[in-house]
Design a protein around this motif. Structure first.
Motif, short mmCIF file in Angstrom:
data_model
loop_
_atom_site.label_atom_id
_atom_site.label_comp_id
_atom_site.label_asym_id
_atom_site.label_seq_id
_atom_site.Cartn_x
_atom_site.Cartn_y
_atom_site.Cartn_z
N SER A 87 21.30 -8.15 3.81
CA SER A 87 20.44 -9.06 4.19
C SER A 87 20.02 -9.03 5.73
N MET A 88 20.66 -8.64 6.68
CA MET A 88 20.11 -8.35 7.92
C MET A 88 18.92 -7.08 7.96
N ILE A 89 19.36 -6.21 7.16
CA ILE A 89 18.37 -4.91 7.14
C ILE A 89 17.07 -5.50 6.50
N LEU A 90 17.23 -6.43 5.33
CA LEU A 90 16.04 -6.82 4.69
C LEU A 90 15.15 -8.04 5.61
N LEU A 91 16.05 -8.40 6.66
CA LEU A 91 15.33 -9.30 7.52
C LEU A 91 14.68 -8.56 8.45
N ILE A 92 15.16 -7.54 8.96
CA ILE A 92 14.50 -6.70 10.10
C ILE A 92 13.11 -6.17 9.38
N ILE A 93 13.09 -5.72 8.17
CA ILE A 93 12.08 -5.27 7.37
C ILE A 93 10.71 -6.25 7.39
N GLY A 94 11.26 -7.57 6.93
CA GLY A 94 10.49 -8.64 6.60
C GLY A 94 9.77 -8.87 8.11
N ILE A 95 10.41 -9.01 9.28
CA ILE A 95 9.96 -9.56 10.41
C ILE A 95 9.02 -8.45 10.78
N ALA A 96 9.23 -7.06 10.65
CA ALA A 96 8.42 -6.07 10.97
C ALA A 96 6.93 -6.11 10.30
N ILE A 97 6.98 -6.41 8.84
CA ILE A 97 5.83 -6.26 8.01
C ILE A 97 5.07 -7.75 8.38
N ARG A 98 5.80 -8.95 8.40
CA ARG A 98 4.92 -9.85 9.06
C ARG A 98 4.22 -9.97 10.25
N SER A 99 4.66 -9.13 11.01
CA SER A 99 3.95 -8.85 12.48
C SER A 99 2.73 -8.34 12.44
N VAL A 100 2.42 -7.33 11.27
CA VAL A 100 1.35 -6.89 11.19
C VAL A 100 0.13 -7.98 10.63
N THR A 101 -1.12 -7.72 11.32
CA THR A 101 -2.29 -8.53 10.96
C THR A 101 -2.94 -8.32 9.75
N GLY A 102 -2.82 -9.88 9.08
CA GLY A 102 -3.46 -9.78 7.71
C GLY A 102 -2.79 -10.49 6.87
N ILE A 103 -3.15 -11.56 5.99
CA ILE A 103 -2.94 -12.46 5.10
C ILE A 103 -1.71 -11.81 4.33
N GLY A 104 -2.16 -10.65 3.68
CA GLY A 104 -1.06 -10.05 2.59
C GLY A 104 0.36 -9.62 3.49
N PHE A 105 0.12 -8.89 4.73
CA PHE A 105 1.36 -8.68 5.23
C PHE A 105 2.01 -10.15 5.97
N LEU A 106 1.32 -10.90 6.19
CA LEU A 106 2.15 -12.47 6.80
C LEU A 106 2.71 -12.84 5.52
N PHE A 107 2.39 -13.15 4.17
CA PHE A 107 2.87 -13.64 3.36
C PHE A 107 4.15 -12.82 2.68
N THR A 108 3.99 -11.37 2.58
CA THR A 108 4.97 -10.53 2.11
C THR A 108 6.10 -10.53 3.09
N GLY A 109 5.87 -10.39 4.21
CA GLY A 109 7.05 -10.25 5.44
C GLY A 109 7.65 -11.53 5.20
#
Length: 411
Positions: A87-109
């Motif tokens: 779950s911590m690995i998934l959290l790290i990935i999610g935070i990284a993706i959310r920090s990329v500009t764009g609505i798709g990245f924001l919601f996926t992360g």
């Protein structure tokens, strides 16, 4: 000498587990609370409406609702320690993706972050009950305190961090991934332990059925969902509510910080007190009343008293969350049943909570103001009051079911 070494190793392992639980807890709110004070910047940058912006807070709650009932099953298959590590690995990935500009990245992360956090939410109460059976109140308090300390820091520091250099809202959200990395590294020694995954026979289908049919279990679920709805709706919209009465973004962020600062001592004190009481009805009533006073203050009170309303809402939120965690342990007979109740309550509870931020945004768009959303939250306070009274009464789910059956048998 050998015996002393074994004692020292046991104590060291206990401290490592405690620190691991604390750091996991520290990651269970900050990825979400850090969004609230940045919402106006995100909304302006991506040109989205209030209702769509509310999804940034609601998506993790939907993820909680979807994954929570499956978290115990995953833990039974691969072990609690490995489940939390993943779950911590998934959290790290999610935070990284959310920090990329764009609505798709924001919601996926954001969705990945919600899936990761839901696992910790469900499993930690059971881990505490199994590893610290005689210190449930203190351990629940410590875990909740650090969760809320970092949750408060997320709200208070996000706007200042975003203004440093070229950080922006993306950097202010992404920096919290470092905390998840630290938590994962500290948790790694737990993976060397025997997993102790239970067989399917350990948790009988009949016991599960009783849980899902129990009025007490559903009351705990409503209490959990109601207080979660309050918290996440406030995290999403309290800055905007305060903006309409004269607070700028930075000042509003610190009011949210004050609210969460008030949560911190409450989350430690309430579990300790709750474990010493015969029942927790009084604490539940006090929680609901403080919610009512706080929301009434925001609706009708003076701007000068906003810090007081924020403190009342913080105390209510801390008490509500702590009581939910306490109910998971006091209303069940063992750690595995506590995990099952935690999964049930957080699944349906967060499904209810997911309604909050989006529905509040819709009510704002309809009424062109915050009166309707605050009235909605006052209504939820009444639900918390009723569910809290039922959940606070003494007895586990099985004990109450047995008493009910005995009453029916008399007739």
């Amino acid at each position: 000498m050998k015996k002393q070494t074994e004692i020292n190793n046991t104590e060291k392992a206990g401290w490592l587990l405690l620190i691991g639980i604390v750091l996991i807890g520290a990651n269970l709110r900050v990825p979400i609370t850090s969004v609230g004070t940045l919402m106006s910047f995100i909304r302006e940058d991506l040109s989205i409406s209030n209702a769509v912006a509310g999804l940034v807070t609601t998506l993790p709650l939907i993820a909680f609702a979807i994954l929570s009932p499956f978290a115990p099953k995953i833990a039974n298959r691969i072990g609690m320690q490995w489940t939390i590590a993943f779950s911590m690995i998934l959290l790290i990935i999610g935070i990284a993706i959310r920090s990329v500009t764009g609505i798709g990245f924001l919601f996926t992360g954001t969705l990945l972050i919600g899936l990761a956090i839901s696992i910790g939410n469900v499993l930690i109460p059971g881990i505490i009950k199994m590893n610290f059976p005689y210190r449930i109140g203190v351990m629940t308090g410590i875990y909740a305190v650090f969760m809320n300390i970092f949750g408060a820091l997320g709200s208070g520091l996000s706007v200042p961090i975003s203004s440093v250099g070229n950080m922006g809202w993306q950097g202010a959200l992404g920096i919290w991934g470092l905390l998840a990395v630290v938590a994962l590294l500290v948790w790694l020694p737990q993976l060397r332990k025997k997993q102790g995954a239970v067989s399917k026979k350990t948790i009988k289908t009949k016991e599960k059925t009783k849980l899902w049919r129990s009025p007490l279990a559903w009351s705990v679920t409503l209490f959990m969902g109601g207080q979660s709805l309050m918290f996440y709706t406030l995290i999403a919209w309290m800055p905007d509510i305060l903006n309409t009465i004269g607070y700028d973004a930075r000042s509003a962020g610190w009011m949210v910080f004050l609210m969460q600062a008030a949560i911190i001592p409450t989350t430690f004190v309430v579990p300790v007190i709750a474990l010493k009481l015969k029942n927790q009805v009084g604490l539940a009533i006090g929680t609901a009343l403080l919610f009512m006073i706080g929301f009434s203050g925001l609706l009708f009170g003076s701007m000068m008293l906003v810090p007081l309303w924020a403190i009342f809402l913080g105390i209510a939120g801390g008490s509500g969350f702590s009581l939910s965690m306490v109910f998971f342990t006091l209303r069940t007979k063992n750690g595995r049943e506590a995990v099952e109740l935690s999964g049930m309550a957080q699944s349906f509870g967060y499904m209810l909570a997911a309604v909050g931020p989006v529905f509040a945004g819709v009510l704002y768009d309809i009424g062109r103001g915050w009166t309707l959303p605050i009235l909605f939250l006052l209504f939820i306070s009444i639900i918390i009051l009723i569910a809290g009274i039922i959940s606070g009464k003494e007895g586990t789910i099985s004990e109450r079911a047995k008493k009910k059956w005995e009453r029916i048998s008399k007739y």
